[in-house]
Design a protein around this motif. Structure first.
Motif, PDB file in Angstrom:
ATOM      1  N   GLY A  15       0.927  -1.321   0.119  1.00 55.93           N
ATOM      2  CA  GLY A  15      -0.042   0.039  -0.058  1.00 55.93           C
ATOM      3  C   GLY A  15       0.882   1.273   0.002  1.00 55.93           C
ATOM      4  N   ASN A  16       0.110   2.445   0.352  1.00 53.76           N
ATOM      5  CA  ASN A  16       0.805   3.478   0.289  1.00 53.76           C
ATOM      6  C   ASN A  16       0.804   4.231   1.548  1.00 53.76           C
ATOM      7  N   ARG A  17       1.682   5.026   2.041  1.00 57.08           N
ATOM      8  CA  ARG A  17       1.541   5.994   3.361  1.00 57.08           C
ATOM      9  C   ARG A  17       1.326   6.991   2.586  1.00 57.08           C
ATOM     10  N   VAL A  18       0.505   8.005   2.882  1.00 60.27           N
ATOM     11  CA  VAL A  18       0.031   9.202   2.447  1.00 60.27           C
ATOM     12  C   VAL A  18       0.077  10.168   3.437  1.00 60.27           C
ATOM     13  N   SER A  19       0.841  11.375   3.215  1.00 57.32           N
ATOM     14  CA  SER A  19       1.253  12.334   4.171  1.00 57.32           C
ATOM     15  C   SER A  19       0.062  13.405   3.957  1.00 57.32           C
ATOM     16  N   HIS A  20       0.267  14.379   4.923  1.00 52.42           N
ATOM     17  CA  HIS A  20      -0.906  15.256   4.896  1.00 52.42           C
ATOM     18  C   HIS A  20      -0.788  16.192   3.272  1.00 52.42           C
ATOM     19  N   ALA A  21       0.212  16.091   2.785  1.00 50.66           N
ATOM     20  CA  ALA A  21       0.512  16.871   1.408  1.00 50.66           C
ATOM     21  C   ALA A  21       0.159  15.998   0.391  1.00 50.66           C
ATOM     22  N   LYS A  22      -0.498  14.603   0.756  1.00 46.34           N
ATOM     23  CA  LYS A  22      -0.841  13.634  -0.359  1.00 46.34           C
ATOM     24  C   LYS A  22       0.324  13.237  -1.204  1.00 46.34           C
ATOM     25  N   ASN A  23       1.525  13.230  -0.475  1.00 49.71           N
ATOM     26  CA  ASN A  23       2.788  12.437  -0.998  1.00 49.71           C
ATOM     27  C   ASN A  23       2.523  10.986  -0.663  1.00 49.71           C
ATOM     28  N   LYS A  24       2.840   9.966  -1.489  1.00 50.55           N
ATOM     29  CA  LYS A  24       2.447   8.589  -1.672  1.00 50.55           C
ATOM     30  C   LYS A  24       3.992   8.015  -1.611  1.00 50.55           C
ATOM     31  N   THR A  25       4.316   7.124  -0.590  1.00 53.77           N
ATOM     32  CA  THR A  25       5.440   6.288  -0.661  1.00 53.77           C
ATOM     33  C   THR A  25       5.007   4.883  -0.284  1.00 53.77           C
ATOM     34  N   LYS A  26       5.598   3.941  -1.002  1.00 58.04           N
ATOM     35  CA  LYS A  26       5.340   2.510  -0.765  1.00 58.04           C
ATOM     36  C   LYS A  26       5.400   2.144   0.588  1.00 58.04           C
ATOM     37  N   HIS A  27       4.647   1.317   0.962  1.00 55.66           N
ATOM     38  CA  HIS A  27       4.659   0.461   2.255  1.00 55.66           C
ATOM     39  C   HIS A  27       4.084  -0.725   2.282  1.00 55.66           C
ATOM     40  N   GLN A  28       4.651  -1.759   3.254  1.00 58.13           N
ATOM     41  CA  GLN A  28       4.041  -2.896   3.273  1.00 58.13           C
ATOM     42  C   GLN A  28       3.291  -3.232   4.825  1.00 58.13           C
ATOM     43  N   PHE A  29       2.351  -3.661   4.668  1.00 61.27           N
ATOM     44  CA  PHE A  29       1.476  -3.920   5.819  1.00 61.27           C
ATOM     45  C   PHE A  29       1.558  -5.373   6.261  1.00 61.27           C
ATOM     46  N   GLN A  30       2.375  -5.637   7.457  1.00 56.09           N
ATOM     47  CA  GLN A  30       2.733  -6.820   7.896  1.00 56.09           C
ATOM     48  C   GLN A  30       1.432  -7.588   8.539  1.00 56.09           C
ATOM     49  N   PRO A  31       1.437  -8.869   8.526  1.00 55.48           N
ATOM     50  CA  PRO A  31       0.418  -9.354   9.229  1.00 55.48           C
ATOM     51  C   PRO A  31       0.534  -9.629  10.835  1.00 55.48           C
ATOM     52  N   ASN A  32      -0.332  -9.560  11.675  1.00 57.36           N
ATOM     53  CA  ASN A  32       0.133  -9.712  13.130  1.00 57.36           C
ATOM     54  C   ASN A  32       0.179 -11.099  13.589  1.00 57.36           C
ATOM     55  N   LEU A  33       1.755 -11.562  13.193  1.00 57.48           N
ATOM     56  CA  LEU A  33       1.951 -12.994  13.673  1.00 57.48           C
ATOM     57  C   LEU A  33       2.151 -13.119  15.054  1.00 57.48           C
ATOM     58  N   GLN A  34       1.851 -14.317  15.545  1.00 56.00           N
ATOM     59  CA  GLN A  34       2.038 -14.535  16.924  1.00 56.00           C
ATOM     60  C   GLN A  34       2.736 -15.958  17.039  1.00 56.00           C
ATOM     61  N   ARG A  35       3.824 -16.302  18.025  1.00 55.51           N
ATOM     62  CA  ARG A  35       4.182 -17.659  18.119  1.00 55.51           C
ATOM     63  C   ARG A  35       3.328 -18.190  19.419  1.00 55.51           C
ATOM     64  N   SER A  48       4.479 -25.614  18.396  1.00 50.02           N
ATOM     65  CA  SER A  48       4.948 -24.369  18.540  1.00 50.02           C
ATOM     66  C   SER A  48       4.494 -23.906  17.044  1.00 50.02           C
ATOM     67  N   ILE A  49       3.589 -23.067  16.714  1.00 53.81           N
ATOM     68  CA  ILE A  49       3.037 -22.423  15.483  1.00 53.81           C
ATOM     69  C   ILE A  49       3.104 -20.943  15.349  1.00 53.81           C
ATOM     70  N   ARG A  50       3.370 -20.493  14.313  1.00 54.69           N
ATOM     71  CA  ARG A  50       3.238 -19.201  14.149  1.00 54.69           C
ATOM     72  C   ARG A  50       2.155 -18.673  13.128  1.00 54.69           C
ATOM     73  N   VAL A  51       0.932 -18.178  13.875  1.00 59.71           N
ATOM     74  CA  VAL A  51      -0.219 -17.863  13.108  1.00 59.71           C
ATOM     75  C   VAL A  51      -0.732 -16.323  13.479  1.00 59.71           C
ATOM     76  N   THR A  52      -1.467 -16.055  12.649  1.00 52.32           N
ATOM     77  CA  THR A  52      -1.923 -14.698  12.859  1.00 52.32           C
ATOM     78  C   THR A  52      -3.022 -14.571  13.943  1.00 52.32           C
ATOM     79  N   ALA A  53      -3.030 -13.370  14.747  1.00 53.12           N
ATOM     80  CA  ALA A  53      -3.897 -13.199  15.686  1.00 53.12           C
ATOM     81  C   ALA A  53      -5.603 -13.509  15.477  1.00 53.12           C
ATOM     82  N   ARG A  54      -5.782 -13.245  14.111  1.00 51.98           N
ATOM     83  CA  ARG A  54      -7.195 -13.478  13.972  1.00 51.98           C
ATOM     84  C   ARG A  54      -7.323 -14.932  13.536  1.00 51.98           C
ATOM     85  N   LEU A  55      -6.540 -15.731  13.255  1.00 45.69           N
ATOM     86  CA  LEU A  55      -6.569 -17.157  13.132  1.00 45.69           C
ATOM     87  C   LEU A  55      -6.555 -17.681  14.629  1.00 45.69           C
ATOM     88  N   LEU A  56      -5.953 -17.157  15.501  1.00 47.15           N
ATOM     89  CA  LEU A  56      -5.948 -17.675  16.941  1.00 47.15           C
ATOM     90  C   LEU A  56      -7.388 -17.690  17.413  1.00 47.15           C
TER      91      LEU A  56
END
Length: 79
Positions: A15-35, A48-56
């Motif tokens: 996705g993009n990070r959008v500043s107040h001046a509408k400047n866009k820079t690339k960004h990665q949204f990481q999943p909420n992984l939990q061990r 011992s598994i590594r899963v997302t909080a939603r899957l928990l």
């Protein structure tokens, strides 16, 4: 180790990070992984598994076996 859920396969989204001046820079949204350690009665031990909080939450609601069945996996796939 990849930042990926072992059961659902959830990985990063772009996705993009959008500043107040509408400047866009690339960004990665990481999943909420939990061990998490989960006891498996069939094996008689903890996994011992590594899963997302939603899957928990899904595992809490349905149970491990039903969740694995929903994603077409078996306990052997987690080992």
């Amino acid at each position: 180790m990849a930042r990926k859920c072992i059961i659902s396969g959830t990985k990063h989204q772009s996705g993009n990070r959008v500043s107040h001046a509408k400047n866009k820079t690339k960004h990665q949204f990481q999943p909420n992984l939990q061990r998490k350690k989960i006891f498996v009665p069939e094996l008689g031990k903890n996994l011992s598994i590594r899963v997302t909080a939603r899957l928990l939450r899904t595992i809490d609601k349905l149970g491990l076996n039903a969740t694995l069945k929903k994603y077409n996996l078996t306990i052997a796939d987690l080992c």
